[in-house]
Design an enzyme around this catalytic site. Sequence first.
Site, mmCIF file in Angstrom:
data_model
loop_
_atom_site.group_PDB
_atom_site.id
_atom_site.type_symbol
_atom_site.label_atom_id
_atom_site.label_comp_id
_atom_site.label_asym_id
_atom_site.label_seq_id
_atom_site.Cartn_x
_atom_site.Cartn_y
_atom_site.Cartn_z
ATOM 1 N N HIS A 276 0.841 -1.214 0.000
ATOM 2 C CA HIS A 276 0.000 0.000 0.000
ATOM 3 C C HIS A 276 0.879 1.268 0.000
ATOM 4 C CE1 HIS A 276 -3.430 -2.559 0.479
ATOM 5 N NE2 HIS A 276 -3.050 -2.974 1.669
ATOM 6 N N ASP A 327 -5.147 -8.150 -3.473
ATOM 7 C CA ASP A 327 -5.437 -7.963 -2.050
ATOM 8 C C ASP A 327 -6.750 -8.616 -1.610
ATOM 9 O OD1 ASP A 327 -5.465 -7.039 0.540
ATOM 10 O OD2 ASP A 327 -5.319 -4.923 0.075
HETATM 11 ZN ZN ZN Z 1 -3.473 -6.859 2.682
#
Ligand code: ZN
Length: 466
Positions: A276, A327
């Site tokens: 991220h 994800d």
């Molecule tokens: Zn994750």
Amino acid sequence: MNADRASVLWAAQAWLPDGWQQNVLLRMGRDGCWAEVTPGVVQPPAGALVIDSPLVPGLVNAHSHAFQRAFAGLAERRESESDDFWSWRERMYRVALRVNPAQLRAIAAQLYMELLQGGYTQVCEFNYLQHDTDGRPYADPLTLSWALADAADAAGIGLTLMPTLYERAGFAQSALRDDQRRFAMSAASVWAAASEIAASGRPRVSAGLVIHSLRAAAPASIKQLHDLAQGFAGPIHIHVAEQQAEVDDCLAATGARPIEWLVREGLLDARWQLVHATHSQRSEIDAVARSGAGVVICPSTEANLGDGLADLPGWLAAGVPITIGSDSHVTRDWREELRWLDYGQRLARRQRNVSAAPQSGQPSTAERLFGLATRSGAAAAGAPAWAPAWGLVVGARADALVADPQEPAILGVPNARWLDAMVFSSPVRPWRDVMVAGRWVIQGHRHQQTATIAQEFGQAMAELWA
Ligand code: ZN
């Protein structure tokens, strides 16, 4: 295309590390890796499989929590005043607390088959689901890890299996909450699990290490794992700076922002993958660039969770390796991830083709992002254990994708704009043919295990959501 295994391919057009090349001969070795990649071979040699559409490498999906596939599309109703990452997490935990090994295997097999159809040939499992539903280790503590490996084997995808250091509920807590009981893992147990995975000898499975996040692991434990991993060649992944609240809590607890803390402690090197890295400052980006670490951006999940936008232009300008991950699996196709990687920036900046770099001869957004994600894939997946590189290049595993030349998105599009159209003219159907380690796992849009995998997935979903 009909050969299940052809050792020589010839493609009129193929995506090599320096971009599109014409008349490319590719020869596979017995180890399932490319032994020769030669452009400019005008005539296909006798016996070569002629590829009738541009040939591109499969991509690494650098961030996956397979069990969350069971949740895709089922968190899209707001039932209280506000809904954010933290309320989503409460609902996600309810699935995490119920799923059993057979269900996990069924969910992951369906996911991995879909990832292959979406153009990923390797998946990095950030695996924090470890123990039985009561929080006690299974008789074989790696039962859930092997469920994921079995699923990857059934689907035919490569797997980087990464046990997760997870020991506290937040910066100010010393232990986990009861609803996190299935996740508990110390530095020593993570190291033991990764060593066992690495030694398992399962084909197309390699091991990595994970630190869930700075909020979920104490500094002493992170340093202990770092010390244990001194000679470890595989990747080290960590969730970092996904949420502003995490940045604020880290600052309050340590005096540093999450990325800043990792830099300050001297932990980062080229094995590290910052997942991220949404909330970053210029100085943090520059420090990550100097360390050689990569970032893993997950555009569809970050959008779905309302995380915020990563500083993509900053990471690109600093030359940091970038990969993408699906994800939470709200989408399972890298073309959609790359599209939204740039669309997010376009919406925020009111500009177009933000990721393109015409000043350095890269005017195509899709080609720049795809080339970068391909190059960065080896480090994210820990490729050195079995092949030093990723892509259509000698020594890399023989993974490749072929689209149907009749695909409407590319019909009549000049070959030089092919990747632009594949990413920015949607919808595009799943890839027609997908090769992993020299074997076609999907041919003519067909995966041989589709019926069985879908049936078992449907049953697992019915059990979980009854
Ligand atoms: Zn994750």
